[in-house]
Write an enzyme that holds these catalytic residues in place. Sequence first.
Site, short mmCIF file in Angstrom:
data_model
loop_
_atom_site.label_atom_id
_atom_site.label_comp_id
_atom_site.label_asym_id
_atom_site.label_seq_id
_atom_site.Cartn_x
_atom_site.Cartn_y
_atom_site.Cartn_z
N PRO A 18 0.85 -1.20 0.00
CA PRO A 18 0.00 0.00 0.00
C PRO A 18 0.88 1.24 0.00
CG PRO A 18 0.13 -0.93 2.21
CD PRO A 18 0.88 -1.87 1.31
N MET A 19 0.59 2.17 -0.88
CA MET A 19 1.40 3.39 -0.99
C MET A 19 0.45 4.57 -1.18
SD MET A 19 4.38 1.86 -3.48
CE MET A 19 5.50 3.23 -3.27
N GLN A 72 -6.37 -1.61 3.84
CA GLN A 72 -5.54 -1.24 4.97
C GLN A 72 -6.15 -0.07 5.74
OE1 GLN A 72 -1.60 0.93 5.02
NE2 GLN A 72 -0.87 -1.14 5.44
N CYS A 102 3.61 3.05 8.87
CA CYS A 102 3.79 4.32 8.18
C CYS A 102 4.65 5.25 9.02
CB CYS A 102 2.45 4.97 7.90
SG CYS A 102 2.59 6.56 7.05
N LYS A 141 0.93 -4.83 9.06
CA LYS A 141 2.15 -4.37 8.39
C LYS A 141 2.87 -3.39 9.32
CE LYS A 141 3.95 -2.64 3.98
NZ LYS A 141 4.96 -1.69 4.50
N ASN A 202 9.57 -6.90 3.22
CA ASN A 202 9.31 -5.69 2.44
C ASN A 202 10.51 -4.75 2.55
OD1 ASN A 202 7.33 -2.77 3.02
ND2 ASN A 202 7.76 -3.63 1.02
N GLY A 203 10.75 -4.00 1.49
CA GLY A 203 11.83 -3.02 1.50
C GLY A 203 12.92 -3.34 0.49
N ASP A 204 13.10 -2.49 -0.51
CA ASP A 204 14.17 -2.60 -1.50
C ASP A 204 14.06 -3.83 -2.39
OD1 ASP A 204 15.09 -0.32 -0.31
OD2 ASP A 204 16.83 -1.23 0.65
N ARG A 227 8.20 0.50 -3.87
CA ARG A 227 8.68 1.46 -4.87
C ARG A 227 9.23 0.80 -6.12
NH1 ARG A 227 12.63 4.77 -1.14
NH2 ARG A 227 12.77 2.71 -0.17
#
Length: 325
Positions: A18-19, A72, A102, A141, A202-204, A227
């Site tokens: 989710p972004m 979410q 967040c 999350k 999650n991440g990179d 991303r």
Amino acid sequence: MDTRLGALGLSTPVALAPMAGITDLPTRALVQGFGVGLVVSEMVASREMVEAKPSVRDRAELGARVEGTSVQIAGRDGYWMGEAARVLTDQGARMIDINMGCPAKKVTGGYSGSALLRDHDRALRLIEAVVAATDLPVTLKTRLGWDDDSRDTAALARRAEDAGVRMLTIHGRTRCQFYKGAADWAAIRPIVEAVGIPVLANGDIVDTVTARAALAASGAAGVMVGRGFQGRPWVPAEIAHGLGYGPAVEVPTAEGLVELALRHHAAIVDFYGPALGGRVARKHLGWYMDDLGVAPGLRRAVLTADVADVPRLLRATQDARAEVA
């Protein structure tokens, strides 16, 4: 694939993160068209959603009934979190995710998001309120901790599992890191080992190579892509195939990428209307043009054009590339 993920309805061990302001309904639909195990709606404030403020409803149109979608929610009060869960259940949601990751100051300042990593008892009360309000799968999350001195999410994870949470997603950074530095996938492993429910790393994670590295370091059951999908909506499906799930993905050529960008632009404009949709779509057009290597002047023209002129100008980027070639 991990049977625990299959029991939650995931078709692959790859999810779309989710972004805020990015993963709206048209964008999630585009990513789902390529193939992904799960997409998660933009974070929605629980109280505002229950009170049906138009800005929240309009932004999300949560896609609650869409297969493979989780909604979410965030908040600081157990009552409103529980009420939001009830509303979503009545709307036909498939899964509810609780945001405790967040890092934005406007969220943590209201004692929501990753601020809850500083008060596990309060975090648990919110989790319990959501689980008690619905029979849907509830997931969580979050991050490694508030800062490097308080990487204690494994303790919260155990309590969340005991309260009924069915899956965790862990971003491999602390809140105080925001998105700086590299995600520490190895630091996710103690959390994975602390619980019996599946964990997504999650991440990179931007391609199959990084997905495999994240899985190996963390021991997680799957990955969540954030991303890394920007301007490349096929990436989650490409990663899933690279991990052995789902069909091969045909990565668009330059001309195909222009047409994909225009299809995405049209879907956003149709969803929001020309004025707002044109503004919302700009960030996506910018990411597509990054991949296309569009010259600065033409890029500015596309991003400042009226909605009706975007197709002509974006297709002109191909003509410019052909002339250079």
